[in-house]
Design a protein around this motif. Structure first.
Motif, PDB file in Angstrom:
ATOM      1  N   GLY A  75      45.798  52.375  58.180  1.00 29.65           N
ATOM      2  CA  GLY A  75      46.682  52.667  57.060  1.00 29.65           C
ATOM      3  C   GLY A  75      47.121  51.401  56.347  1.00 29.65           C
ATOM      4  N   ILE A  76      47.542  50.396  57.111  1.00 32.62           N
ATOM      5  CA  ILE A  76      48.021  49.093  56.589  1.00 32.62           C
ATOM      6  C   ILE A  76      48.988  49.321  55.431  1.00 32.62           C
ATOM      7  N   ARG A  77      50.206  49.677  55.774  1.00 29.94           N
ATOM      8  CA  ARG A  77      51.193  50.075  54.758  1.00 29.94           C
ATOM      9  C   ARG A  77      52.020  48.922  54.206  1.00 29.94           C
ATOM     10  N   ASP A  78      52.039  47.770  54.884  1.00 31.52           N
ATOM     11  CA  ASP A  78      52.873  46.665  54.400  1.00 31.52           C
ATOM     12  C   ASP A  78      52.223  45.345  54.786  1.00 31.52           C
ATOM     13  N   ARG A  79      52.837  44.260  54.332  1.00 36.77           N
ATOM     14  CA  ARG A  79      52.242  42.944  54.530  1.00 36.77           C
ATOM     15  C   ARG A  79      52.320  42.495  55.993  1.00 36.77           C
ATOM     16  N   GLN A  80      53.255  43.046  56.735  1.00 39.21           N
ATOM     17  CA  GLN A  80      53.307  42.729  58.164  1.00 39.21           C
ATOM     18  C   GLN A  80      52.072  43.303  58.872  1.00 39.21           C
ATOM     19  N   GLU A  81      51.717  44.542  58.537  1.00 37.67           N
ATOM     20  CA  GLU A  81      50.529  45.140  59.130  1.00 37.67           C
ATOM     21  C   GLU A  81      49.254  44.427  58.667  1.00 37.67           C
ATOM     22  N   ALA A  82      49.279  43.881  57.445  1.00 32.61           N
ATOM     23  CA  ALA A  82      48.117  43.154  56.929  1.00 32.61           C
ATOM     24  C   ALA A  82      47.925  41.809  57.620  1.00 32.61           C
ATOM     25  N   ALA A  83      48.921  41.391  58.401  1.00 33.64           N
ATOM     26  CA  ALA A  83      48.820  40.142  59.158  1.00 33.64           C
ATOM     27  C   ALA A  83      48.597  40.385  60.643  1.00 33.64           C
ATOM     28  N   ASP A  84      48.503  41.648  61.041  1.00 32.30           N
ATOM     29  CA  ASP A  84      48.424  41.994  62.454  1.00 32.30           C
ATOM     30  C   ASP A  84      47.091  41.549  63.070  1.00 32.30           C
ATOM     31  N   ALA A  85      47.173  40.842  64.181  1.00 30.22           N
ATOM     32  CA  ALA A  85      45.973  40.275  64.813  1.00 30.22           C
ATOM     33  C   ALA A  85      45.022  41.355  65.307  1.00 30.22           C
ATOM     34  N   ASP A  86      45.552  42.463  65.822  1.00 25.96           N
ATOM     35  CA  ASP A  86      44.685  43.541  66.310  1.00 25.96           C
ATOM     36  C   ASP A  86      43.920  44.193  65.165  1.00 25.96           C
ATOM     37  N   THR A  87      44.584  44.338  64.011  1.00 30.20           N
ATOM     38  CA  THR A  87      43.904  44.893  62.838  1.00 30.20           C
ATOM     39  C   THR A  87      42.803  43.958  62.359  1.00 30.20           C
ATOM     40  N   VAL A  88      43.083  42.680  62.328  1.00 35.23           N
ATOM     41  CA  VAL A  88      42.072  41.689  61.948  1.00 35.23           C
ATOM     42  C   VAL A  88      40.877  41.775  62.891  1.00 35.23           C
ATOM     43  N   ARG A  89      41.128  41.938  64.171  1.00 37.30           N
ATOM     44  CA  ARG A  89      40.047  42.028  65.149  1.00 37.30           C
ATOM     45  C   ARG A  89      39.149  43.236  64.870  1.00 37.30           C
ATOM     46  N   LEU A  90      39.753  44.378  64.501  1.00 40.97           N
ATOM     47  CA  LEU A  90      38.954  45.564  64.189  1.00 40.97           C
ATOM     48  C   LEU A  90      38.092  45.342  62.945  1.00 40.97           C
ATOM     49  N   ILE A  91      38.626  44.630  61.978  1.00 36.17           N
ATOM     50  CA  ILE A  91      37.844  44.285  60.788  1.00 36.17           C
ATOM     51  C   ILE A  91      36.666  43.398  61.180  1.00 36.17           C
ATOM     52  N   GLU A  92      36.938  42.423  62.014  1.00 33.56           N
ATOM     53  CA  GLU A  92      35.915  41.443  62.389  1.00 33.56           C
ATOM     54  C   GLU A  92      34.759  42.058  63.172  1.00 33.56           C
ATOM     55  N   GLN A  93      34.994  43.195  63.822  1.00 32.67           N
ATOM     56  CA  GLN A  93      33.925  43.802  64.611  1.00 32.67           C
ATOM     57  C   GLN A  93      33.253  44.967  63.902  1.00 32.67           C
ATOM     58  N   SER A  94      33.587  45.211  62.630  1.00 33.76           N
ATOM     59  CA  SER A  94      33.043  46.350  61.891  1.00 33.76           C
ATOM     60  C   SER A  94      31.888  45.933  60.990  1.00 33.76           C
ATOM     61  N   GLY A  95      30.864  46.789  60.943  1.00 35.20           N
ATOM     62  CA  GLY A  95      29.727  46.555  60.063  1.00 35.20           C
ATOM     63  C   GLY A  95      29.906  47.149  58.682  1.00 35.20           C
ATOM     64  N   VAL A  96      30.814  48.131  58.566  1.00 40.00           N
ATOM     65  CA  VAL A  96      31.158  48.745  57.280  1.00 40.00           C
ATOM     66  C   VAL A  96      32.675  48.723  57.148  1.00 40.00           C
ATOM     67  N   ILE A  97      33.153  48.262  56.002  1.00 39.63           N
ATOM     68  CA  ILE A  97      34.581  48.275  55.702  1.00 39.63           C
ATOM     69  C   ILE A  97      34.747  49.082  54.421  1.00 39.63           C
ATOM     70  N   PHE A  98      35.550  50.135  54.491  1.00 36.39           N
ATOM     71  CA  PHE A  98      35.634  51.108  53.395  1.00 36.39           C
ATOM     72  C   PHE A  98      37.073  51.253  52.923  1.00 36.39           C
ATOM     73  N   PHE A  99      37.277  51.122  51.610  1.00 39.51           N
ATOM     74  CA  PHE A  99      38.590  51.289  50.987  1.00 39.51           C
ATOM     75  C   PHE A  99      38.694  52.666  50.344  1.00 39.51           C
ATOM     76  N   SER A 100      39.742  53.399  50.654  1.00 42.59           N
ATOM     77  CA  SER A 100      39.973  54.699  50.012  1.00 42.59           C
ATOM     78  C   SER A 100      40.512  54.503  48.600  1.00 42.59           C
ATOM     79  N   GLY A 101      40.664  55.617  47.895  1.00 44.33           N
ATOM     80  CA  GLY A 101      41.270  55.585  46.572  1.00 44.33           C
ATOM     81  C   GLY A 101      42.788  55.599  46.647  1.00 44.33           C
ATOM     82  N   GLY A 102      43.417  55.604  45.471  1.00 43.98           N
ATOM     83  CA  GLY A 102      44.874  55.596  45.392  1.00 43.98           C
ATOM     84  C   GLY A 102      45.349  54.710  44.260  1.00 43.98           C
ATOM     85  N   ASP A 103      46.124  53.700  44.593  1.00 44.32           N
ATOM     86  CA  ASP A 103      46.715  52.787  43.618  1.00 44.32           C
ATOM     87  C   ASP A 103      46.220  51.376  43.920  1.00 44.32           C
ATOM     88  N   GLN A 104      45.435  50.796  42.996  1.00 45.60           N
ATOM     89  CA  GLN A 104      44.879  49.475  43.263  1.00 45.60           C
ATOM     90  C   GLN A 104      45.936  48.380  43.305  1.00 45.60           C
TER      91      GLN A 104
END
Length: 282
Positions: A75-104
């Protein structure tokens, strides 16, 4: 035209919105099939969405059906979550990164300058696929549209622009392009920024931005290109805000599935030409 900065290895896929997520999954399947051979993990980021709890399960089901080994719903709802080390780790191990729609703007506000965004950029450089739909597509370039009336945007100042996520430069991407009548939005952008190539994505249509500067249309809809490099004249510099803009000699292309465009050469590619050029540049 600005020479677009393309990723060193990975592919970008910008989707116009309303892509099929429950039936044939035509576009999502093509996104998934471009993942590195040894990495079938997918990270879905719903930061742009106001209803992530509804959106994330849909994409989790779709990518699981396509064969993903794991789908990380973020979900990454705020800047604190955007700095979370566990979230970064999941990004680093993914072959596809997909952004949903909404508000750019929510996307750039939450992710701008964050550890998560840096990790996504690095994954793109390393060969991962980064895809986005609707707002997730519009936010991909270094400069993005974030507002502007559809009905009559060919007026000075009618389209608002700001910095995007910076995955590619030299392109301006607009989504829901045909369904919401957004031609004049990219025309206004072209009049004020002739070096940028406008890319208008219809719904259930997408463009693959290949690392070497080739665009490839996929899906059952249209991808519209508006090239203003040879703009002859425009009155935009002399106008007051809100006054109608005149333009002379904008070039428009309409691409369908399997057709492409060589951005550097500014050349439209029919399927045989596209296939040969992609094979040559692999």
């Amino acid at each position: 035209m600005v020479s677009p900065r393309f990723s060193a290895s990975g592919h970008l896929v910008a989707i116009g919105g309303a892509e099929d997520r429950t039936s044939d999954l035509e576009i999502l399947e093509k996104v998934f099939r471009m993942a590195p051979d040894d990495n079938q993990e997918v990270a879905v980021i719903a930061t742009a969405s106001s209803i992530p709890d509804e959106v994330l399960p849909e994409y989790e089901a779709a990518f699981s059906r396509l064969g993903a080994s794991q789908v990380h719903t973020l979900g990454i709802r705020d800047r604190q979550e955007a700095a979370d080390a566990d979230t970064v780790r999941l990004i680093e191990q993914s072959g596809v990164i997909f952004f949903s729609g909404g508000d750019q703007l929510r996307l750039t506000n939450v992710l701008g300058g964050s550890s998560v965004l840096k990790a996504i950029r690095q994954r793109l450089q390393d060969g991962a696929v980064v895809a986005g739909t609707s707002a997730g597509a519009a936010a991909m370039p270094g400069t993005m549209i974030y507002n502007g009336a559809a009905a009559d945007a060919l007026r000075k100042g009618a389209v608002n622009m700001t910095f995007g996520l910076g995955f590619v430069d030299g392109l301006i991407i607009d989504s829901h392009f045909l369904e919401r009548g957004r031609f004049t939005r990219l025309m206004e952008v072209g009049a004020s920024n002739p070096e940028h190539l406008g890319v208008g994505l219809g719904e259930d249509a997408a463009v693959i931005i290949h690392p070497h500067g080739i665009l490839e249309a996929i899906g059952p809809g249209h991808v519209i290109l508006i090239d203003s490099r040879d703009l002859a004249r425009s009155n935009i510099a002399e106008l007051a805000m809100g006054e109608p803009v005149a333009v002379e000699h904008m070039i428009l292309h309409a691409m369908v599935d399997g057709h492409g465009y060589d951005v550097g050469a500014r050349r439209y590619l029919v399927p045989d030409e596209l296939g040969a050029l992609l094979a040559e540049r692999r």
